[in-house]
Every structure is written in structure tokens, then in C-alpha cells.
Design a protein around this motif. Structure first.
Motif, PDB file in Angstrom:
ATOM      1  N   GLU A  93      48.139  55.106  42.477  1.00 46.97           N
ATOM      2  CA  GLU A  93      48.639  54.312  41.612  1.00 46.97           C
ATOM      3  C   GLU A  93      48.765  52.868  41.695  1.00 46.97           C
ATOM      4  OE1 GLU A  93      52.028  57.953  40.511  1.00 46.97           O
ATOM      5  OE2 GLU A  93      52.735  56.133  41.705  1.00 46.97           O
ATOM      6  N   VAL A  94      48.769  52.345  42.677  1.00 53.95           N
ATOM      7  CA  VAL A  94      48.801  51.005  42.596  1.00 53.95           C
ATOM      8  C   VAL A  94      47.371  50.527  42.541  1.00 53.95           C
ATOM      9  CG1 VAL A  94      50.764  50.560  44.223  1.00 53.95           C
ATOM     10  CG2 VAL A  94      48.847  50.903  45.337  1.00 53.95           C
ATOM     11  N   GLU A  95      46.523  51.273  42.919  1.00 51.48           N
ATOM     12  CA  GLU A  95      45.200  50.816  42.773  1.00 51.48           C
ATOM     13  C   GLU A  95      44.545  50.842  41.213  1.00 51.48           C
ATOM     14  OE1 GLU A  95      43.125  49.796  45.153  1.00 51.48           O
ATOM     15  OE2 GLU A  95      44.199  50.433  46.830  1.00 51.48           O
ATOM     16  N   LEU A  96      45.652  51.383  40.293  1.00 55.93           N
ATOM     17  CA  LEU A  96      45.286  51.312  38.864  1.00 55.93           C
ATOM     18  C   LEU A  96      45.580  49.865  38.570  1.00 55.93           C
ATOM     19  CD1 LEU A  96      47.021  54.475  37.764  1.00 55.93           C
ATOM     20  CD2 LEU A  96      44.656  53.989  37.575  1.00 55.93           C
ATOM     21  N   LEU A  97      46.293  49.131  39.312  1.00 55.75           N
ATOM     22  CA  LEU A  97      46.076  47.610  38.969  1.00 55.75           C
ATOM     23  C   LEU A  97      44.807  47.067  38.899  1.00 55.75           C
ATOM     24  CD1 LEU A  97      49.243  46.452  41.247  1.00 55.75           C
ATOM     25  CD2 LEU A  97      49.188  46.976  38.771  1.00 55.75           C
ATOM     26  N   PHE A  98      44.011  47.425  39.699  1.00 55.19           N
ATOM     27  CA  PHE A  98      42.257  47.131  39.675  1.00 55.19           C
ATOM     28  C   PHE A  98      41.836  47.689  38.403  1.00 55.19           C
ATOM     29  CE2 PHE A  98      43.179  45.881  43.889  1.00 55.19           C
ATOM     30  CZ  PHE A  98      42.742  44.818  44.258  1.00 55.19           C
ATOM     31  N   THR A  99      42.005  48.991  38.321  1.00 56.82           N
ATOM     32  CA  THR A  99      41.085  49.719  37.424  1.00 56.82           C
ATOM     33  C   THR A  99      41.757  49.490  35.991  1.00 56.82           C
ATOM     34  OG1 THR A  99      41.223  51.862  38.959  1.00 56.82           O
ATOM     35  CG2 THR A  99      40.845  52.262  36.721  1.00 56.82           C
ATOM     36  N   SER A 100      42.899  49.318  35.638  1.00 50.21           N
ATOM     37  CA  SER A 100      43.106  48.855  34.125  1.00 50.21           C
ATOM     38  C   SER A 100      42.522  47.703  34.046  1.00 50.21           C
ATOM     39  CB  SER A 100      44.667  49.087  34.107  1.00 50.21           C
ATOM     40  OG  SER A 100      45.313  48.057  34.804  1.00 50.21           O
ATOM     41  N   LEU A 103      39.867  45.921  35.089  1.00 50.81           N
ATOM     42  CA  LEU A 103      38.573  45.786  35.209  1.00 50.81           C
ATOM     43  C   LEU A 103      37.991  46.685  34.133  1.00 50.81           C
ATOM     44  CD1 LEU A 103      38.046  45.408  39.061  1.00 50.81           C
ATOM     45  CD2 LEU A 103      37.715  43.759  37.385  1.00 50.81           C
ATOM     46  N   VAL A 104      38.595  47.922  33.859  1.00 49.65           N
ATOM     47  CA  VAL A 104      38.049  48.672  32.826  1.00 49.65           C
ATOM     48  C   VAL A 104      37.988  48.034  31.532  1.00 49.65           C
ATOM     49  CG1 VAL A 104      38.022  51.034  31.931  1.00 49.65           C
ATOM     50  CG2 VAL A 104      38.005  50.963  34.133  1.00 49.65           C
ATOM     51  N   VAL A 105      39.097  47.803  31.308  1.00 49.86           N
ATOM     52  CA  VAL A 105      39.375  47.208  29.955  1.00 49.86           C
ATOM     53  C   VAL A 105      38.718  45.703  29.885  1.00 49.86           C
ATOM     54  CG1 VAL A 105      41.215  45.939  28.551  1.00 49.86           C
ATOM     55  CG2 VAL A 105      41.752  48.000  29.491  1.00 49.86           C
ATOM     56  N   THR A 106      38.424  45.073  31.005  1.00 49.87           N
ATOM     57  CA  THR A 106      37.659  44.078  30.821  1.00 49.87           C
ATOM     58  C   THR A 106      36.204  44.156  30.745  1.00 49.87           C
ATOM     59  OG1 THR A 106      38.904  42.742  32.554  1.00 49.87           O
ATOM     60  CG2 THR A 106      36.538  42.081  32.384  1.00 49.87           C
ATOM     61  N   ALA A 107      35.679  45.368  31.320  1.00 46.62           N
ATOM     62  CA  ALA A 107      34.263  45.827  30.894  1.00 46.62           C
ATOM     63  C   ALA A 107      34.044  46.195  29.638  1.00 46.62           C
ATOM     64  CB  ALA A 107      34.105  46.906  31.993  1.00 46.62           C
ATOM     65  N   LEU A 120      26.581  49.504  41.305  1.00 42.93           N
ATOM     66  CA  LEU A 120      26.449  50.039  42.495  1.00 42.93           C
ATOM     67  C   LEU A 120      27.081  49.122  43.540  1.00 42.93           C
ATOM     68  CD1 LEU A 120      23.175  51.870  42.448  1.00 42.93           C
ATOM     69  CD2 LEU A 120      25.412  52.830  42.170  1.00 42.93           C
ATOM     70  N   TYR A 121      26.900  47.829  43.487  1.00 47.91           N
ATOM     71  CA  TYR A 121      27.362  46.936  44.498  1.00 47.91           C
ATOM     72  C   TYR A 121      28.867  46.620  44.207  1.00 47.91           C
ATOM     73  CZ  TYR A 121      28.988  42.068  45.438  1.00 47.91           C
ATOM     74  OH  TYR A 121      29.683  40.843  45.582  1.00 47.91           O
ATOM     75  N   ASN A 122      29.352  46.560  42.948  1.00 51.50           N
ATOM     76  CA  ASN A 122      30.696  46.364  42.586  1.00 51.50           C
ATOM     77  C   ASN A 122      31.542  47.639  43.078  1.00 51.50           C
ATOM     78  OD1 ASN A 122      31.792  43.836  41.070  1.00 51.50           O
ATOM     79  ND2 ASN A 122      29.685  44.246  40.642  1.00 51.50           N
ATOM     80  N   TRP A 123      30.949  48.805  43.010  1.00 52.61           N
ATOM     81  CA  TRP A 123      31.520  49.948  43.852  1.00 52.61           C
ATOM     82  C   TRP A 123      32.029  49.856  45.218  1.00 52.61           C
ATOM     83  CZ3 TRP A 123      33.256  54.675  41.501  1.00 52.61           C
ATOM     84  CH2 TRP A 123      33.508  55.454  42.018  1.00 52.61           C
ATOM     85  N   GLY A 166      33.363  48.308  39.236  1.00 53.93           N
ATOM     86  CA  GLY A 166      34.571  47.828  40.130  1.00 53.93           C
ATOM     87  C   GLY A 166      35.746  48.295  39.567  1.00 53.93           C
ATOM     88  N   GLY A 167      35.853  48.765  38.390  1.00 58.75           N
ATOM     89  CA  GLY A 167      37.124  49.356  37.799  1.00 58.75           C
ATOM     90  C   GLY A 167      37.620  50.797  38.513  1.00 58.75           C
TER      91      GLY A 167
END
Length: 435
Positions: A54-61, A63-67, A224-227, A349-350
Motif C-alpha cells: 500500500e505504501v508503494e502505491l505512493l510511487f505507483t499513483s 508515476l503512472v499518472v505522470t506517464a 525495463l531499466y526503470n523497473w 517505474g510506476g
């Protein structure tokens, strides 16, 4: 074997107009947002009773919205101009960072980080185009300046997050909001007004650009690198033996310093000596080795800390050279190439940190890092399919006289919405070529 370069006597990338420095400062604050939450992830998990995923969603939300928003940045900026797009992006970051700090639970923070990502997309895509178009010293110098801002922001973000996080987990969010407000004022005051362009970009342009093999392949390498990169950035703090926010901030500050140093000084030197392709092969293999080390010794905090800090070397080199490669070999205008590349790489990355949280909970913390190592190695294999394109771009950059990249830069200035500096760039080009 050493490679000679026609750019050996290029002017310093750090002698720039005030407007460029204003945008670069805003870039530093914007990039702080990437690593800002690293030192407070364990605290957030404990204080807000949230799982690691759940706290990793701070990155996901974020970066995915950024993308996704990257796809619309050209459409927006071509209708309101570069300066207004920058200001809109900065204002959104100010508001949503403050709202994240005022939230009462993890899901509120995740949601407001998504709004923060929207502002980040508008700002990042346009700021790169503005710096490339407005900076003195040519395209390569502008990329160095941009990557310097990225490195400083990534380095200071965790440090700021750690310092303010000792007061409260809310502190880092409010801190970025205040700093970005300062950057917003500086941009409003120092960047000249930009006219609304006559050409209106289409929403389909960034996706349509993926039809070009070189751009699609380089973007795939970025994904792939950002993963691997965001697996390390997002989940490694949980493996560092319960360090407090200041200690975690110090670890990632050391990492970020190496990112900045090798982005600015190491990458150009290695490119000149070994070429873009071979240097990137080495950087990607280096990242994969360090990810594997974390995966194999995930229960030894000292190994995790050392691997994270050392990864700054290869991350700095990779960031600069992949960005330069995208801009050099893409057969589309640079603003479109930037949006396309940003969309693809930030998707990787997200999703990576959230996936790492789920995998760690299900099968153990070593698995996401070992998988990330394999994914990054796949990026090196994919890169090999455009080796000739990279070598050709290197060879062309070494030719004396007005270069292909200089012509592209001038075309980009005409095509980037509202950039007012064509005459200045043309004069800089003449001065640079005479040298």
C-alpha cells in the motif's frame, strides 16, 4: 581505445541565462518528489497501519499518472504556451503536495500523489524542452544541466524527507509544497512570456511516434531499466535494518550524490572513451549485478546499503546517456520524443514498486530484486538491436561544423510551443561552431 570528440572545447553547461536557472531550480524541486518518500516509507507503514504494497502505491499513483499525462503535455502546451504549461504544472504540485501532507490516511496520500503526478508530467516534459531550447552551449550541455538538476533533486529529496520526517511524516510533503511555491514564483518572474503557437499538437502524436523502431526500442529499454531502478528505490528502504528517517535519508543522499556526479562528469567521459552503446551495456549490467546482490543478501542490511549507494554510479551514467540517446536517434521532434519516452519508462517505474511489495509479501523480499535484475539484463539485450543507430549518432556528433543535433535543436525551438529564444539559439550556434 579513446574516442575523440569535436565537442572537446564546448562551453560550460553551467553558464546559462537566469530563466534557464529558474527552470533548473524548479526541476531540482520537482525531482525531489521522486525520492522524497523513501526515508518515511517504513514510518508511514507503521503509523498509518498500511502494508508495504500500500505504501508503494505512493510511487505507483505518482508515476503512472505522470506517464499517462505525458501523452497530453504537447497538446496542452501547444494551446497555452510553454510558460503557462510550466506554471500550471508547478501550481498543481504545490496544491497536491500540500493536500498530501494534510491527509489523514494512506489512501488520501495515494490519491493526492496522483494529482501531484499530473503536475509533474506537465512540468517535466515542458521543462526539458525549455532547457534544451534556451540553454547556451548546445544540446549536449542542456542535457547535462537537466541531468544535474535531476541528480541534485534525487539526492536532496531523501535528505529533506529524512530531516522533515523526524518531525512528522507530513513534513516532507509540506516542505516540497513550500519549495515548489518558491520555484513557481521564480519561473513567473524570470522566464519571459511565451506566445501561443500557431501549430496545435495532436493527442495522438506521442503514441504514433512509437511506430519508429529506434524510439520504440529506446523507450522499451527505459521501461525495463526503470523497473529495476524503482524496485531498488521503492523497496530497498524496508531492507535496511530499521534505520530511522534521518539515517535512511543519509543513505539515499549518498546515492543521489553519486547519481549527480556520474550524470554530469562520468557519463560524458565514458561516452567519449567507449561510445554510447558500450557504456550503456556496462551500466545496465552493473545495475543488474547490484540488484542481484540485494536479492541474494536481502537479510544483510550492510550489503543492501552498500549496493544502493553504489548503484548511484551506474544510475547516473544510464540516466544521462539514455536521455541523450532518445533525443539523438529519434526521427520525431524532441518534445514528442520526450513525451513518448516519458510515457513508456514511467509505466515501468510506476508498476515496479507495487509489484515488489506484493511479491515480497507473497514469496519473500529477495524475489522482486532477482526478477528486477533479469528485467534490466533484458534491457541490455534489447539495446543491442539498435547498436548501429547509437554508433551512427556518436559518429555524427563528432563531425566538425553545424551538427545534426544542432539543426534538430533549432527545429525543436521552432516546434516547441511558445519558446521565445530562436534568435538567441541561432547566435549561440554560430558562436559554438566558430569555436
Amino acid at each position: 581505445m579513446s574516442r575523440t570528440s569535436g565537442a572537446a572545447h564546448a562551453p560550460s553547461p553551467f553558464r546559462q541565462p537566469k530563466a534557464v536557472w529558474a527552470v533548473a531550480f524548479a526541476c531540482v524541486i520537482s525531482f525531489m518528489g521522486i525520492g522524497l518518500v523513501d526515508p518515511i516509507l517504513p514510518s508511514l507503514s507503521g503509523q498509518l497501519h498500511a502494508t508495504h504494497a500500500e505504501v508503494e502505491l505512493l510511487f505507483t499513483s505518482y508515476l503512472v499518472v505522470t506517464a499517462i499525462a505525458m501523452l497530453a503535455t504537447g497538446w496542452v502546451s501547444s494551446r497555452i504556451g510553454a510558460k503557462r504549461t510550466l506554471i500550471t504544472g508547478l501550481a498543481l504540485i504545490v496544491v497536491f503536495a500540500a493536500l498530501a501532507g494534510a491527509s489523514s490516511g494512506i489512501w488520501g496520500i495515494v490519491g493526492f500523489r496522483a494529482g501531484w503526478g499530473l503536475g509533474n508530467a506537465l512540468f517535466i516534459a515542458t521543462s526539458l524542452a525549455v532547457i534544451v531550447g534556451s540553454a547556451s552551449g548546445g544540446f549536449a550541455g542542456a542535457i547535462v544541466l537537466y541531468e544535474t538538476a535531476l541528480g541534485v533533486g534525487i539526492a536532496t529529496g531523501p535528505l529533506l524527507g529524512g530531516l522533515l520526517g523526524t518531525v512528522s511524516w507530513r513534513g516532507p510533503f509540506f516542505g516540497v509544497s513550500v519549495l515548489m511555491l518558491i520555484a513557481l514564483v521564480a519561473t513567473v518572474v524570470l522566464l519571459e512570456p511565451t506566445p501561443v503557437p500557431t501549430h496545435k499538437a495532436r493527442l495522438s502524436e506521442p503514441l504514433a511516434a512509437l511506430r519508429h523502431r529506434a524510439l520504440a526500442t529506446t523507450s522499451g529499454v527505459g521501461l525495463l531499466y526503470n523497473w529495476g531502478f524503482f524496485t531498488l528505490l521503492g523497496y530497498a528502504p524496508f531492507l535496511m535494518g530499521g534505520l530511522d528517517p534521518i539515517a535512511l535519508g543519509g543513505v539515499f543522499f549518498g546515492w543521489g550524490v553519486l547519481v549527480a556526479v556520474f550524470a554530469v562528469f562520468g557519463a560524458p567521459w565514458l561516452k567519449e572513451r567507449f561510445g554510447t552503446a558500450r557504456t550503456l551495456y556496462g551500466a545496465l549490467v552493473g545495475i543488474a549485478v547490484l540488484l542481484a546482490a540485494i536479492g541474494l543478501f536481502d537479510d544483510v542490511p550492510a550489503v543492501v546499503i552498500v549496493a544502493v549507494v553504489l548503484s548511484g554510479i551506474v544510475v547516473g551514467v544510464n540516466n544521462t546517456l539514455v536521455t541523450t540517446a532518445v533525443m539523438s536517434i529519434s526521427p520525431v521532434p524532441r518534445p514528442t520524443a520526450s513525451a513518448t519516452y516519458g510515457f513508456v519508462r514511467f509505466i515501468g517505474g510506476g508498476l515496479a514498486p507495487f509489484a515488489a511489495g506484493l511479491m515480497a509479501a507473497a514469496v519473500g523480499a529477495s524475489v522482486p530484486f532477482l526478477i528486477a535484475a533479469v528485467v534490466v539484463l533484458a534491457g541490455a539485450v534489447l539495446l543491442s538491436t539498435i547498436r548501429r543507430d547509437l554508433d551512427a549518432a556518436d559518429a555524427e556528433a563528432e563531425q566538425p561544423g553545424p551538427s545534426h543535433e544542432r539543426r534538430d535543436a533549432e527545429e525543436a525551438v521552432r516546434e516547441v510551443p511558445g519558446l521565445p529564444t530562436e534568435a538567441v539559439i541561432a547566435e549561440d550556434a554560430l558562436q559554438h561552431d566558430r569555436r
